[in-house]
Design a protein around this motif. Structure first.
Motif, short mmCIF file in Angstrom:
data_model
loop_
_atom_site.label_atom_id
_atom_site.label_comp_id
_atom_site.label_asym_id
_atom_site.label_seq_id
_atom_site.Cartn_x
_atom_site.Cartn_y
_atom_site.Cartn_z
N ARG A 100 -29.98 54.34 -19.70
CA ARG A 100 -29.81 55.24 -20.63
C ARG A 100 -30.29 56.96 -20.30
O ARG A 100 -30.51 57.22 -19.64
N VAL A 101 -30.20 57.58 -21.14
CA VAL A 101 -30.89 59.27 -20.83
C VAL A 101 -30.75 59.90 -22.11
O VAL A 101 -30.13 59.43 -22.88
N VAL A 102 -32.51 60.39 -21.47
CA VAL A 102 -32.22 61.21 -23.41
C VAL A 102 -32.24 62.22 -23.24
O VAL A 102 -31.69 62.76 -22.94
N ARG A 103 -31.10 61.74 -24.65
CA ARG A 103 -30.29 63.42 -25.33
C ARG A 103 -30.54 63.85 -26.18
O ARG A 103 -29.69 65.02 -26.77
N ASN A 104 -31.62 63.82 -27.22
CA ASN A 104 -32.17 65.01 -28.38
C ASN A 104 -32.85 66.00 -26.62
O ASN A 104 -33.82 65.83 -26.18
N LEU A 105 -32.13 67.24 -27.49
CA LEU A 105 -32.15 68.34 -27.28
C LEU A 105 -33.67 68.93 -27.60
O LEU A 105 -34.42 69.82 -26.48
N MET A 106 -34.37 68.49 -28.03
CA MET A 106 -35.32 68.81 -28.80
C MET A 106 -36.78 68.50 -28.20
O MET A 106 -38.04 68.13 -28.14
N LYS A 107 -36.49 66.93 -27.20
CA LYS A 107 -37.28 66.66 -26.87
C LYS A 107 -38.14 66.85 -25.56
O LYS A 107 -37.19 67.50 -24.81
N ALA A 108 -39.22 67.22 -25.07
CA ALA A 108 -39.64 67.77 -23.65
C ALA A 108 -38.92 66.83 -22.13
O ALA A 108 -38.43 67.03 -21.20
N SER A 109 -38.78 65.44 -23.05
CA SER A 109 -38.25 64.70 -21.16
C SER A 109 -36.30 64.86 -21.48
O SER A 109 -35.67 63.90 -20.95
N TYR A 110 -36.05 65.38 -22.39
CA TYR A 110 -34.48 65.28 -21.96
C TYR A 110 -33.81 65.85 -20.90
O TYR A 110 -34.05 65.93 -19.86
N GLY A 111 -33.11 64.63 -21.18
CA GLY A 111 -32.17 64.43 -19.53
C GLY A 111 -32.78 63.36 -18.64
O GLY A 111 -32.61 63.17 -17.23
N ARG A 112 -33.76 63.02 -18.86
CA ARG A 112 -34.83 62.32 -18.56
C ARG A 112 -33.58 60.96 -18.46
O ARG A 112 -33.65 60.24 -19.06
N PRO A 113 -33.35 60.02 -16.76
CA PRO A 113 -32.96 58.55 -17.15
C PRO A 113 -34.02 57.81 -17.63
O PRO A 113 -35.11 57.65 -17.11
#
Length: 187
Positions: free
Chosen positions: A67-80
């Motif tokens: 899965r990928v962090v999809r929330n733009l507001m999270k600092a981890s956006y885009g991390r698998p």
């Protein structure tokens, strides 16, 4: 687009949209919407850079689903990250996909060391170190500093919390976004 096997992913269009998925046998459980393809390609590249094998969930012994962090507001956006792929009864398996595990040395007892942080005020406050995993009375007094981030060859440092829930960072980023947006409107 390539799946987690590194093979070309299959593409399908349905009434619900277009999707990429693994068409290999056995499946690597890769699946993403076409509009998230770029995000997943970057995530797969980050995972491959760690040179870690595809994780398996311990409870089901199946390959985990990326899965990928999809929330733009999270600092981890885009991390698998990987989760259990069992559809009927998923277990709590969860692990970041872009972090190389920290190789822990063995103490003088031959046991894997534990990682702790310096709590005392001073230059080394919050610095991590390896120490004996036994209790204070039976400790062998092993001590060594954990290599600092610039010297480690990892894309991200493993967070203290294993789940991507950084509420203070979300709050800060949300307020920053609102302030930046308001400033652009000269409010």
């Amino acid at each position: 687009m390539r799946c987690l096997h590194g093979e070309p992913a299959a593409h399908s269009t349905t009434q619900n949209g277009s999707f990429w998925f693994c068409n290999q046998n056995p499946s690597c459980n890769f699946f993403c919407c076409e509009d998230e393809g770029y995000l997943y390609e970057k995530a797969i590249t980050a995972w491959r850079a760690t040179k870690q094998p595809h994780p398996r969930c311990g409870g089901h012994s199946k390959l985990a689903k990326m899965r990928v962090v999809r929330n733009l507001m999270k600092a981890s956006y885009g991390r698998p990250f990987f989760v259990c792929s069992n559809k009927l009864k998923p277990c709590s398996f969860w692990v970041w996909g872009d972090v190389r595990p920290l190789v822990k040395p063995e103490c003088h007892h031959g046991l894997p060391c534990m990682v702790r942080k310096v709590k005392k005020e001073g230059l080394n406050k919050d610095r991590k170190f390896f120490c004996c995993s036994n209790d204070k009375e039976s400790s062998c007094k092993y001590f060594d500093w954990v290599p600092e981030e610039p010297h480690q060859d990892v894309s991200f440092v493993e967070p203290l919390s294993s789940k991507p829930t950084e509420k203070h960072e979300e709050h800060y980023l949300a307020n920053k976004f609102i302030n930046d947006f308001a400033n652009s409107l000269n409010i």
